[in-house]
Design an enzyme around this catalytic site. Structure first.
Site, PDB file in Angstrom:
ATOM      1  NE  ARG A  62      37.483  50.424 -36.497  1.00 26.54           N
ATOM      2  CZ  ARG A  62      37.420  49.923 -35.255  1.00 26.54           C
ATOM      3  NH1 ARG A  62      37.134  48.645 -35.060  1.00 26.54           N
ATOM      4  NH2 ARG A  62      37.646  50.696 -34.217  1.00 26.54           N
ATOM      5  CG  HIS A  66      42.502  49.652 -36.303  1.00 17.53           C
ATOM      6  ND1 HIS A  66      42.168  49.750 -34.972  1.00 17.53           N
ATOM      7  CD2 HIS A  66      41.683  50.518 -36.948  1.00 17.53           C
ATOM      8  CE1 HIS A  66      41.191  50.634 -34.821  1.00 17.53           C
ATOM      9  NE2 HIS A  66      40.882  51.103 -36.010  1.00 17.53           N
ATOM     10  CG  ASN A  94      43.138  47.589 -32.051  1.00 14.65           C
ATOM     11  OD1 ASN A  94      42.607  48.312 -32.887  1.00 14.65           O
ATOM     12  ND2 ASN A  94      44.443  47.358 -32.018  1.00 14.65           N
ATOM     13  CG  HIS A 193      33.972  56.013 -40.355  1.00 13.21           C
ATOM     14  ND1 HIS A 193      34.234  56.895 -39.319  1.00 13.21           N
ATOM     15  CD2 HIS A 193      34.846  54.982 -40.184  1.00 13.21           C
ATOM     16  CE1 HIS A 193      35.212  56.412 -38.573  1.00 13.21           C
ATOM     17  NE2 HIS A 193      35.596  55.261 -39.081  1.00 13.21           N
TER      18      HIS A 193
END
Length: 318
Positions: A62, A66, A94, A193
């Protein structure tokens, strides 16, 4: 209209040209002579971190996502606030969410001790993401290397560019299209996910107010996520096999067991349903498409050559 169309076409060609230049400066063996132990150092540290806490695999993946979605894969997500700019760590997507910084710090420290000033934090994020997926049973891919690190970060870009878990499918498609991804890439990348967890505050509305959710799952989730309070309570994004990288995420969607609104939107009678169905029945197709999409993501808006820097500490500029 013709003028607008021609200009859009020209802009696309310019972006494609710049992308090709940046990609051409990357190489899978970039550190072969510059820092021969770079990749094995990252791999060992990632495996150790994931063995200690399986969730860390999802967290490191992740971090890379990001990072890349906000002004490119330049490790800007790792920068702490300074007097000159506010970093991305406190952006709404975040805050109290992204983690794994200490693992990246450990890797960077080890690399600085064996080949100082050589391996970028951006490359560490890219390799750590790949190794995290592999460590939990997922596919591997060749990571192109040679990225350099940014000297600034953007709180505002992090707040606007990272897709919200409340988005509907058409908005998700648009958000990913803005970064050069197809709807197929969106569905494939969402498969990340299949591991990791989400906070109660992010799925509360879904389990209390939405109807396209498995009733048994909804009841179970409510016991850990009350209608108010306990915002930080965690639940697995993949209720079937949360610590393995597999295609169970898509099987869950077909059975109305997506945890986030944005997850279930991928199988909600829209244009992405068929892709979800394919991945739910053909894990090899998911693995191949996920790996290809990760390579594509890892090439977003890179700093190469003399642009940027190689940070000696990933949390601050040199």
């Amino acid at each position: 209209m013709a003028f607008t169309s021609q200009n859009n076409g020209f802009c696309f060609l310019v972006l494609l040209f710049l992308f090709s230049i940046a990609s051409a400066q990357l190489s899978s063996d970039y550190y072969a002579t510059r820092c021969p132990k770079a990749l094995s150092t990252v791999r060992t540290a990632v495996i150790n971190a994931v063995v200690k806490e399986h969730r860390m695999g999802a967290s490191l993946l992740r971090l890379h996502f990001h990072d890349c979605f906000v002004n490119g894969c330049d490790a800007s997500v790792l920068l702490d606030d300074t007097a000159n700019f506010t970093g991305e760590k406190t952006a709404l997507p975040n805050l109290d969410s992204i983690r794994g910084f200490e693992v990246i710090d450990t890797i960077k420290s080890q690399l600085e001790s064996i080949c100082p000033g050589v391996v970028s934090c951006a490359d560490i994020l890219a390799v750590a993401a790949r190794d995290s997926v592999v460590s939990l049973g997922g596919p591997s891919w060749i990571v192109q290397l040679g990225r350099r690190d940014s000297t600034t970060a953007s709180l505002s870009a992090a707040n606007t560019d990272l897709p919200s878990p409340s988005l509907d499918v058409n908005d998700l498609i648009s958000a990913f299209s803005n970064k050069g991804f197809s709807a197929k890439d969106l569905v494939a990348l969402s498969g990340s996910h299949t591991m990791g967890q989400a906070r109660c505050v992010l799925f509360r509305d879904r389990i209390y107010n939405e109807t396209n959710i498995n009733s048994a799952l909804s009841t179970s989730l409510k016991s850990n996520c009350p209608s108010s309070g306990s915002d930080d309570n965690l639940s697995p994004l993949d209720v079937t096999s949360p610590v393995f990288f597999d295609n169970a995420y898509y099987k869950n969607l077909v059975n109305s067991k997506g945890l986030l609104h944005s997850d279930q939107q991928l199988f909600s009678g829209g244009s992405t349903d068929s892709q979800v169905t394919t991945y739910s029945t053909t894990p090899s197709a998911f693995f191949a498409d996920f790996a290809n999409a990760m390579v594509k993501m890892g090439n977003l808006n890179l700093l190469t050559g003399s642009n940027g820097q190689i940070r000696t500490n990933c949390r601050k500029i040199n």
